[in-house]
Design a protein around this motif. Structure first.
Motif, mmCIF file in Angstrom:
data_model
loop_
_atom_site.group_PDB
_atom_site.id
_atom_site.type_symbol
_atom_site.label_atom_id
_atom_site.label_comp_id
_atom_site.label_asym_id
_atom_site.label_seq_id
_atom_site.Cartn_x
_atom_site.Cartn_y
_atom_site.Cartn_z
ATOM 1 N N LYS A 107 -23.246 2.389 -7.425
ATOM 2 C CA LYS A 107 -22.118 3.244 -7.889
ATOM 3 C C LYS A 107 -20.978 2.881 -7.214
ATOM 4 O O LYS A 107 -19.855 2.657 -7.712
ATOM 5 C CB LYS A 107 -22.722 4.818 -7.497
ATOM 6 C CG LYS A 107 -21.337 5.781 -8.170
ATOM 7 C CD LYS A 107 -22.319 6.783 -9.013
ATOM 8 C CE LYS A 107 -21.024 7.683 -9.387
ATOM 9 N NZ LYS A 107 -20.660 7.185 -10.857
ATOM 10 N N PHE A 108 -21.109 2.579 -5.846
ATOM 11 C CA PHE A 108 -20.098 2.187 -5.089
ATOM 12 C C PHE A 108 -19.237 1.080 -5.506
ATOM 13 O O PHE A 108 -18.191 0.820 -5.824
ATOM 14 C CB PHE A 108 -20.141 2.112 -3.663
ATOM 15 C CG PHE A 108 -19.232 1.569 -2.517
ATOM 16 C CD1 PHE A 108 -18.060 2.595 -2.451
ATOM 17 C CD2 PHE A 108 -19.077 0.495 -2.128
ATOM 18 C CE1 PHE A 108 -17.006 2.069 -1.423
ATOM 19 C CE2 PHE A 108 -17.840 0.002 -1.502
ATOM 20 C CZ PHE A 108 -16.907 0.854 -1.118
ATOM 21 N N GLN A 110 -19.853 -0.364 -8.615
ATOM 22 C CA GLN A 110 -19.256 0.020 -9.802
ATOM 23 C C GLN A 110 -17.808 0.559 -9.622
ATOM 24 O O GLN A 110 -16.907 -0.142 -10.449
ATOM 25 C CB GLN A 110 -20.103 1.121 -10.668
ATOM 26 C CG GLN A 110 -21.423 0.513 -11.345
ATOM 27 C CD GLN A 110 -22.040 1.184 -11.919
ATOM 28 O OE1 GLN A 110 -22.394 2.315 -11.320
ATOM 29 N NE2 GLN A 110 -22.605 0.897 -13.133
ATOM 30 N N THR A 111 -17.755 1.420 -8.956
ATOM 31 C CA THR A 111 -16.176 2.087 -8.895
ATOM 32 C C THR A 111 -15.521 1.249 -8.327
ATOM 33 O O THR A 111 -14.013 1.273 -8.625
ATOM 34 C CB THR A 111 -16.385 3.173 -7.861
ATOM 35 O OG1 THR A 111 -16.614 2.978 -6.542
ATOM 36 C CG2 THR A 111 -17.136 4.394 -8.565
ATOM 37 N N GLN A 112 -15.567 0.267 -7.410
ATOM 38 C CA GLN A 112 -14.652 -0.773 -6.901
ATOM 39 C C GLN A 112 -14.399 -1.917 -7.674
ATOM 40 O O GLN A 112 -13.403 -2.570 -7.666
ATOM 41 C CB GLN A 112 -15.252 -1.223 -5.566
ATOM 42 C CG GLN A 112 -15.431 -0.312 -4.460
ATOM 43 C CD GLN A 112 -14.018 0.495 -4.179
ATOM 44 O OE1 GLN A 112 -13.176 -0.260 -3.727
ATOM 45 N NE2 GLN A 112 -13.977 1.771 -4.165
ATOM 46 N N GLU A 114 -16.329 -2.683 -11.542
ATOM 47 C CA GLU A 114 -16.426 -2.779 -12.715
ATOM 48 C C GLU A 114 -15.282 -2.644 -13.689
ATOM 49 O O GLU A 114 -14.532 -1.628 -13.546
ATOM 50 C CB GLU A 114 -17.639 -1.784 -13.176
ATOM 51 C CG GLU A 114 -18.342 -2.090 -14.633
ATOM 52 C CD GLU A 114 -19.548 -1.623 -14.938
ATOM 53 O OE1 GLU A 114 -20.832 -2.117 -14.632
ATOM 54 O OE2 GLU A 114 -19.661 -0.249 -14.862
#
Length: 190
Positions: A107-108, A110-112, A114
């Motif tokens: 998730k980390f 992805q947020t940074q 994607e």
């Protein structure tokens, strides 16, 4: 008369198929390896991706886990594995089991990254045995993502020669993360 009628029907059908294929190609493209992906709503054009690639940037299309993602440089899509670190696995495989803190790590990343631009820095060995490109990852603001993942406890040091350019930095960051109980070094849930 009958031939003209058939010709007209075939012409109309061919036009319809051509228009349908063209509009669909605006939304879907083939990724190497045979899988189809739907383009992200605001995904840059192929020309923009090629231009940014020449400037050293690639567009992240999909995050696999905390240390692997897919990028598109306008001419090809390929999988990138982060050098020098190992994030927990998000699923069981033949070689590794799903790891603690895997979903948080993914998730980390992805947020940074994607649907964003990243800069890839290559080391001596540019590809692994699985045909993934090996790279150090930098966000557009200059953040060194490999180091950030270790520092915040989303990944551990896992360096393989000859790609050892930042190994001392990673080891120092991991030591700090362990001492301060960051991320996967924190308390295990009961």
């Amino acid at each position: 008369m009958k031939n003209r009628y058939i010709f007209t029907i075939l012409s109309v059908l061919l036009c319809y198929v051509s228009i349908a294929c063209q509009s669909q190609s605006d939304y879907i493209y083939s990724v190497r390896g045979g899988a189809d992906q739907v383009l992200h709503e605001n995904e840059p054009s192929r020309a923009e991706k090629e231009k940014r690639w020449k400037e050293g940037f690639a567009y992240v299309t999909k995050v696999i886990d905390g240390d692997t993602f897919w990028v598109d440089n306008g001419t090809e899509s390929f999988k990138v594995r982060f050098i020098g670190i190992d994030a927990p696995e998000t699923r069981n495989s033949r070689w590794k089991k799903k790891g603690y803190y895997a979903s948080e790590s993914k998730k980390f990343v992805q947020t940074q990254t994607e649907h964003q631009w990243v800069r890839l820095e290559f080391d001596i060995q540019s590809m692994d045995k699985y045909k993934r490109r090996l790279a150090y990852i930098y966000l557009e603001d200059g953040t060194f993502l490999n180091a950030s993942l270790v520092e915040q406890g989303y990944a551990v040091v896992d360096t393989y020669p000859p790609n050892v350019k930042y190994v001392e930095q990673f080891i120092d960051l991991q030591k700090q993360a362990r001492e301060t109980k960051q991320g996967l070094w924190g308390e295990l849930p009961e």
